[in-house]
Motif scaffolding. Structure first.
Motif, PDB file in Angstrom:
ATOM      1  N   GLY A 426       0.830  -1.020  -0.030  1.00 37.35           N
ATOM      2  CA  GLY A 426       0.159   0.059   0.015  1.00 37.35           C
ATOM      3  C   GLY A 426       0.633   1.120  -0.141  1.00 37.35           C
ATOM      4  N   VAL A 427       2.218   1.301  -0.516  1.00 34.72           N
ATOM      5  CA  VAL A 427       2.920   2.511  -0.513  1.00 34.72           C
ATOM      6  C   VAL A 427       2.484   3.377  -1.664  1.00 34.72           C
ATOM      7  CG1 VAL A 427       5.210   3.293  -0.824  1.00 34.72           C
ATOM      8  CG2 VAL A 427       4.784   1.143   0.273  1.00 34.72           C
ATOM      9  N   ARG A 428       2.158   4.577  -1.234  1.00 33.96           N
ATOM     10  CA  ARG A 428       1.544   5.463  -2.227  1.00 33.96           C
ATOM     11  C   ARG A 428       2.769   6.569  -2.366  1.00 33.96           C
ATOM     12  NH1 ARG A 428      -3.606   7.968  -1.400  1.00 33.96           N
ATOM     13  NH2 ARG A 428      -3.612   8.228  -3.629  1.00 33.96           N
ATOM     14  N   ILE A 429       3.591   7.007  -1.497  1.00 38.90           N
ATOM     15  CA  ILE A 429       4.555   7.854  -1.690  1.00 38.90           C
ATOM     16  C   ILE A 429       5.831   7.438  -1.889  1.00 38.90           C
ATOM     17  CG2 ILE A 429       5.322   9.982  -0.427  1.00 38.90           C
ATOM     18  CD1 ILE A 429       2.522  10.025  -0.816  1.00 38.90           C
ATOM     19  N   PHE A 430       6.653   7.939  -2.883  1.00 39.21           N
ATOM     20  CA  PHE A 430       7.900   7.367  -3.181  1.00 39.21           C
ATOM     21  C   PHE A 430       8.958   8.658  -3.397  1.00 39.21           C
ATOM     22  CE2 PHE A 430       5.224   4.058  -4.538  1.00 39.21           C
ATOM     23  CZ  PHE A 430       5.689   2.934  -4.426  1.00 39.21           C
ATOM     24  N   ASN A 431      10.130   8.273  -3.092  1.00 45.35           N
ATOM     25  CA  ASN A 431      11.137   9.404  -3.355  1.00 45.35           C
ATOM     26  C   ASN A 431      12.098   9.049  -4.380  1.00 45.35           C
ATOM     27  OD1 ASN A 431      12.433  11.909  -1.840  1.00 45.35           O
ATOM     28  ND2 ASN A 431      14.096  10.591  -2.549  1.00 45.35           N
ATOM     29  N   MET A 432      12.254   9.753  -5.497  1.00 49.99           N
ATOM     30  CA  MET A 432      13.204   9.474  -6.418  1.00 49.99           C
ATOM     31  C   MET A 432      14.142  10.736  -6.529  1.00 49.99           C
ATOM     32  SD  MET A 432      12.743   8.239 -10.388  1.00 49.99           S
ATOM     33  CE  MET A 432      12.724   9.977 -11.026  1.00 49.99           C
ATOM     34  N   SER A 433      15.343  10.541  -5.648  1.00 49.63           N
ATOM     35  CA  SER A 433      16.347  11.698  -5.971  1.00 49.63           C
ATOM     36  C   SER A 433      17.108  11.398  -7.051  1.00 49.63           C
ATOM     37  CB  SER A 433      16.926  11.891  -4.455  1.00 49.63           C
ATOM     38  OG  SER A 433      15.948  12.223  -3.727  1.00 49.63           O
ATOM     39  N   LEU A 434      16.709  11.318  -8.212  1.00 50.65           N
ATOM     40  CA  LEU A 434      17.416  10.966  -9.431  1.00 50.65           C
ATOM     41  C   LEU A 434      17.151  11.977 -10.322  1.00 50.65           C
ATOM     42  CD1 LEU A 434      16.980   7.079  -9.456  1.00 50.65           C
ATOM     43  CD2 LEU A 434      18.983   8.247  -8.588  1.00 50.65           C
ATOM     44  N   VAL A 455       3.423   6.485 -14.386  1.00 56.51           N
ATOM     45  CA  VAL A 455       3.765   5.797 -13.336  1.00 56.51           C
ATOM     46  C   VAL A 455       2.835   6.053 -12.279  1.00 56.51           C
ATOM     47  CG1 VAL A 455       5.504   5.042 -11.541  1.00 56.51           C
ATOM     48  CG2 VAL A 455       6.178   5.107 -13.967  1.00 56.51           C
ATOM     49  N   ALA A 456       2.835   7.502 -11.994  1.00 53.08           N
ATOM     50  CA  ALA A 456       1.881   8.060 -11.005  1.00 53.08           C
ATOM     51  C   ALA A 456       0.493   7.543 -11.048  1.00 53.08           C
ATOM     52  CB  ALA A 456       2.119   9.249 -10.751  1.00 53.08           C
ATOM     53  N   GLU A 457      -0.070   7.840 -12.478  1.00 47.44           N
ATOM     54  CA  GLU A 457      -1.481   7.754 -12.647  1.00 47.44           C
ATOM     55  C   GLU A 457      -1.897   6.143 -12.445  1.00 47.44           C
ATOM     56  OE1 GLU A 457      -3.773  10.371 -15.527  1.00 47.44           O
ATOM     57  OE2 GLU A 457      -1.830  10.521 -16.220  1.00 47.44           O
ATOM     58  N   ASP A 458      -1.038   5.592 -13.180  1.00 51.04           N
ATOM     59  CA  ASP A 458      -1.288   4.335 -13.262  1.00 51.04           C
ATOM     60  C   ASP A 458      -1.531   3.125 -11.808  1.00 51.04           C
ATOM     61  OD1 ASP A 458      -1.367   4.472 -16.082  1.00 51.04           O
ATOM     62  OD2 ASP A 458       0.510   3.267 -16.434  1.00 51.04           O
ATOM     63  N   ASN A 459      -0.468   3.798 -10.869  1.00 51.36           N
ATOM     64  CA  ASN A 459      -0.625   3.219  -9.766  1.00 51.36           C
ATOM     65  C   ASN A 459      -1.158   4.281  -8.598  1.00 51.36           C
ATOM     66  OD1 ASN A 459       1.376   0.892 -10.117  1.00 51.36           O
ATOM     67  ND2 ASN A 459       2.475   2.556 -11.387  1.00 51.36           N
ATOM     68  N   ASP A 460      -1.759   5.111  -8.936  1.00 53.08           N
ATOM     69  CA  ASP A 460      -2.326   6.234  -7.942  1.00 53.08           C
ATOM     70  C   ASP A 460      -1.271   6.436  -6.749  1.00 53.08           C
ATOM     71  OD1 ASP A 460      -4.265   7.652  -6.885  1.00 53.08           O
ATOM     72  OD2 ASP A 460      -5.192   6.256  -5.478  1.00 53.08           O
ATOM     73  N   VAL A 461      -0.147   6.768  -7.236  1.00 48.91           N
ATOM     74  CA  VAL A 461       1.004   7.301  -6.168  1.00 48.91           C
ATOM     75  C   VAL A 461       1.524   8.656  -6.518  1.00 48.91           C
ATOM     76  CG1 VAL A 461       1.523   4.694  -6.014  1.00 48.91           C
ATOM     77  CG2 VAL A 461       2.778   6.393  -7.812  1.00 48.91           C
ATOM     78  N   ILE A 462       2.308   9.112  -5.715  1.00 43.73           N
ATOM     79  CA  ILE A 462       3.188  10.416  -5.896  1.00 43.73           C
ATOM     80  C   ILE A 462       4.531  10.161  -5.845  1.00 43.73           C
ATOM     81  CG2 ILE A 462       3.129  12.775  -5.007  1.00 43.73           C
ATOM     82  CD1 ILE A 462       0.538  12.520  -3.746  1.00 43.73           C
TER      83      ILE A 462
END
Length: 833
Positions: A426-434, A455-462
């Motif tokens: 159920g992880v919806r928040i991701f950090n991508m420091s790239l 990616v954000a839309e398909d998985n409902d994440v930020i």
């Protein structure tokens, strides 16, 4: 007393039929300048005639694409020349470039038809008497108005397709980290050979000539369709290779993403690259040729071990508690944080893992408060992590081994990992420091930002993305206390533009601020290495900012931001890489504090609504540039975001706006802020976050539906007056804004908008107010049947901190039948938060 943010639970009660727009009158861009108009019309007809003749003898077929440049005063939808001249049945619009630039598909016959329509436009200025002012005003025909709206028309050419030299290309592509292939975007997809009989002669000839052109080159070329790079925008990877077989065309592959054989060895022979680029530059099917990017981490970890703070008590994971969850997309997190890592996406061999960067990020979100204090890391320590280790160590040069096709394959792997973390935990928040070593262009929505948005839309994440760091030689001077000196430093800076994919429209990009308590820099000023916006012309980038460490370290505190080394020791570091996870941690804490499912729009809206521009940037001289450095500002802790005092109330309105609808939420102003005669004082702030349809084919105009929100007060005549201003409107705007000004300052077409105003002396003569949400489509676009999701957040407060605003507003709304609840528990009784 702390009062919770309130959410409106019955938004459907405030949906109304959309008021039909009048469309406006035709504008005469050459009013009373008839000789100038005749010269302009003749110039356009000459351009059309020249383009028609070129297409008639074009060896690739008689179909091509033309760029129509509009004059800035004609950018608005009502002025676009798409009714009489450039009608869709005659010259369909297939995309755009910069603002006010339309790309149309043309043939010789259609260009002659457009020219014939232009010739019918009247030579003289027509007028009429205005029924209200009784003055003479221009009254042109639609044809004359549309002719005047167009600045120029010309065939799409080599300079539109490429902006790099052959030598630059060969040097760049020789690096295996790039995948060594040109990224070639096409205007149209190439259909399977079995469907070519459905094409007309001109289109079939264009397709055939394109494919035969690679074979005719006479040397090894690999042409492969990239899977799912950008929806509706076909893209090929074209590599010059050592292969005696000639051209290898893998354009009709399935989209499985599986490579059948290793990539052939890259050929750096300049002569062959010249021939290839000359062919691509001049073929009408090609829209853009670009060089692939290289992904890099945007933060530096000091090699110095720092003394562990005396009061440090690293958190211990308690299996009986629940914690916020965060995915870290990076190179891996070491076992020093193993108690907090609940899952790992393991695709990298041990020899290709460098834990420093990912562990520093993980340490900030797990133990940032203990290491740095609550002024820098205000959230409670403790976060469960999913280690998305997909970025191999740069020191081993293994990126090309894992992703021989370059960044598209990297994004494929990352997308799979995000989907897995979301489904399993159920992880919806991701950090991508790239970041990718390409600055974001204001007129182009990059394929990498588009892919991240999908990616954000398909998985409902930020995904929280770092804004990017400058190269060491390009760092700006440290921020100066004097605004004029600070502006001069910005003017002298070069190569500090926002890095791809930080221009993402569905995710959040974060810039870096200086830490407090440093002798060599100003606290909370923009860090000298932090890349700045604007990204695309629609919206604000970066979105937010947070502490990223000082770019001028001192001898004791170093960069002033502390975290963990892979061996568990403490070190310092700096970079937008480390500002991003601090904001991501707040978002994860918000998601954790609110029961049930919280929409992406609401999570982003809460962060932005509560953010504050650092005080050092609040002076008048810096207001035009502040948003390019820190976006909407620095957000506070999740607990502060979700609560307000007795003197204010925050209302959340989460819904969808659908075709033919508008939202009108009526309410009375708090009685304690209403003076005699209905004069209303106070302060209001309104934030709107929406998810409109996007189309990368339209360049700077890629946002296809504009959602807008207004706070309006009833007038004596029964109409409504807007009372808020965009936070970035130039002071004392004395005339109606042009479309260009609305885009730049009012954030028209931007997915995120913030408005505010303080009324110290009161405004208007009525206590009746309404929150109105409406939409506007681009010319030729229809809002999706499912509507556009949005969240509007409104705060009304008493600047004097005397009036009981919360209780008054809540009681008044309940008396009116408005169903409201604490946002933290509202998911029990409403499907959308």
């Amino acid at each position: 007393m702390a009062n919770p943010v309130q959410i409106i639970l019955n938004p459907e009660n405030y949906e109304e039929g959309r008021a039909a727009g009048g469309g406006g009158e035709h504008k005469d861009f050459f009013a009373y300048r008839d000789q100038d108009f005749a010269l302009h019309r003749d110039m356009l007809i000459h351009q059309l005639d020249a383009a028609s003749k070129t297409l008639s003898v074009q060896p690739t077929g008689a179909v091509g694409f033309a760029k129509v440049v509009l004059r800035p005063k004609a950018w608005a939808k009502i002025h676009r020349p798409m009714i009489t001249l450039l009608s869709p049945d005659r010259v369909p619009v297939v995309g755009g470039a910069d603002l006010g630039e339309m790309i149309i598909e043309v043939k010789p016959a259609s260009l002659r038809q457009v020219a014939a329509e232009m010739e019918k436009a009247e030579d003289g200025t027509r007028t009429k008497i205005n029924s209200q002012t009784f003055k003479e005003v221009p009254n042109p025909s639609r044809r004359r108005s549309e002719v005047g709206a167009i600045e120029s028309i010309e065939l799409y050419g080599p300079t539109d397709r490429r902006n790099f030299s052959v030598n630059e290309a060969v040097s760049w592509l020789s690096n295996p980290l790039t995948g060594s292939g040109y990224q070639v975007e096409l205007f149209k997809n190439i259909p399977p050979r079995s469907d070519w009989d459905s094409l007309d002669t001109a289109h079939r000839q264009m397709i055939e000539s394109f494919l035969k052109g690679f074979t005719a080159l006479g040397f090894g070329v690999s042409v492969e369709r990239l899977a799912d790079v950008r929806a509706n925008q076909p893209t090929l990877s074209v590599r010059v290779i050592h292969d005696t077989a000639g051209a290898v065309l893998l354009i009709f592959d399935s989209q499985s993403g599986e490579r059948r054989r290793p990539l052939a060895r890259f050929n750096s022979e300049i002569k062959q690259h010249v021939e290839l680029l000359t062919f691509l530059d001049n073929h009408p099917l090609v829209r853009r040729i670009s060089l692939p990017g290289i992904v890099l981490q945007s933060g530096q970890v000091s090699t110095n071990r720092r003394a562990r703070p005396k009061n440090l008590s690293c958190p211990t994971h308690d299996s009986h508690r629940s914690y916020p969850k965060l995915g870290v997309i990076d190179g891996g997190i070491s076992n020093a944080l193993s108690d907090w890592v609940i899952d790992r996406w393991e695709v990298l061999d041990d020899a290709d893992i460098d834990h420093k960067h990912g562990t520093f990020i993980g340490g900030l979100v797990v133990a940032g408060g203990a290491l740095n204090g609550t002024e820098i890391c205000p959230e409670q320590d403790g976060t469960e992590l999913v280690d998305v280790a997909v970025f191999p160590a740069t020191s081993t040069g293994a990126f090309a081994t894992y992703y021989p096709g370059g960044l598209p394959e990297f994004f494929d792997e990352m997308s799979s990992a995000v989907a897995d973390a979301n489904a399993r935990h159920g992880v919806r928040i991701f950090n991508m420091s790239l970041n990718i070593t390409q600055p974001a262009a204001p007129e182009a929505y990059s394929q990498y930002a588009a892919r991240l948005d999908r990616v954000a839309e398909d998985n409902d994440v930020i995904v929280f993305v770092s804004a990017g760091n400058t190269k060491p030689q390009d760092t700006r001077a440290e921020w100066a206390q004097d605004p004029t000196t600070a502006l001069a430093g910005l003017a002298l800076a070069q190569n500090d533009k926002l890095q791809i994919p930080a221009e993402s429209a569905r995710n959040v990009s974060v810039g870096a601020l200086n830490p407090p308590d440093q002798d060599k820099n100003i606290a909370y000023a923009p860090a000298r290495y932090s890349c700045r916006g604007p990204g695309l012309r629609a919206g604000v980038k970066p979105d937010l900012a947070h502490i990223g460490g000082s770019g001028t370290p001192d001898s004791i505190l170093g960069s002033g931001l502390f975290s963990i080394l892979p061996d568990g020791n403490i070190t310092d570091g700096c970079g937008t890489s480390y500002a991003a996870p601090l904001v991501a941690k707040i978002a994860a804490a918000l998601d954790h504090a609110i029961e049930g499912h919280v929409s992406r729009e609401t999570l982003i809206g809460l962060l932005i609504h509560s953010a504050e521009i650092p005080e050092i940037l609040q002076v008048k001289e810096l207001s035009p540039v502040a948003r390019h450095l820190v976006g909407f500002g620095m957000p506070p802790s999740a607990s502060r975001i979700l609560e307000s005092d007795d003197h204010s109330i925050t209302l959340v309105f989460a819904s969808r706006i659908k075709k033919g609808q508008q939202i009108n939420f009526r309410f009375p102003w708090p009685a304690s802020l209403v003076r005699s005669g209905g004069n209303c004082r106070g302060r209001a702030r309104l934030t709107l976050v929406s998810t409109p349809p996007l189309d990368p084919n339209f360049g700077a105009e890629f946002v296809r539906v504009n959602i807008d929100a207004m706070l309006q007060q009833e007038k004596e005549d029964g109409g409504w007056a807007g009372r808020l201003e965009s936070l970035y409107v130039p002071p004392k705007r004395n005339m109606a804004a042009t479309e260009a000004e609305r885009i730049e300052h009012d954030l028209k077409w931007g997915p995120t908008k913030v408005y505010g105003k303080t009324f110290p002396r009161g405004v208007g003569s009525s206590s009746n107010w309404r929150l109105s949400v409406e939409y506007l489509e681009r010319a030729g676009v229809k809002i999706p049947d499912e509507g556009v999701p949005f969240t509007a957040i409104l705060t009304i407060s008493d600047p004097k901190r005397d009036a009981p605003v919360f209780n008054e507003m809540r009681q008044n709304l309940q008396a009116l039948g408005v169903t409201i609840a604490d946002i933290r528990t509202a998911a029990r009784i409403t499907p959308r938060v």
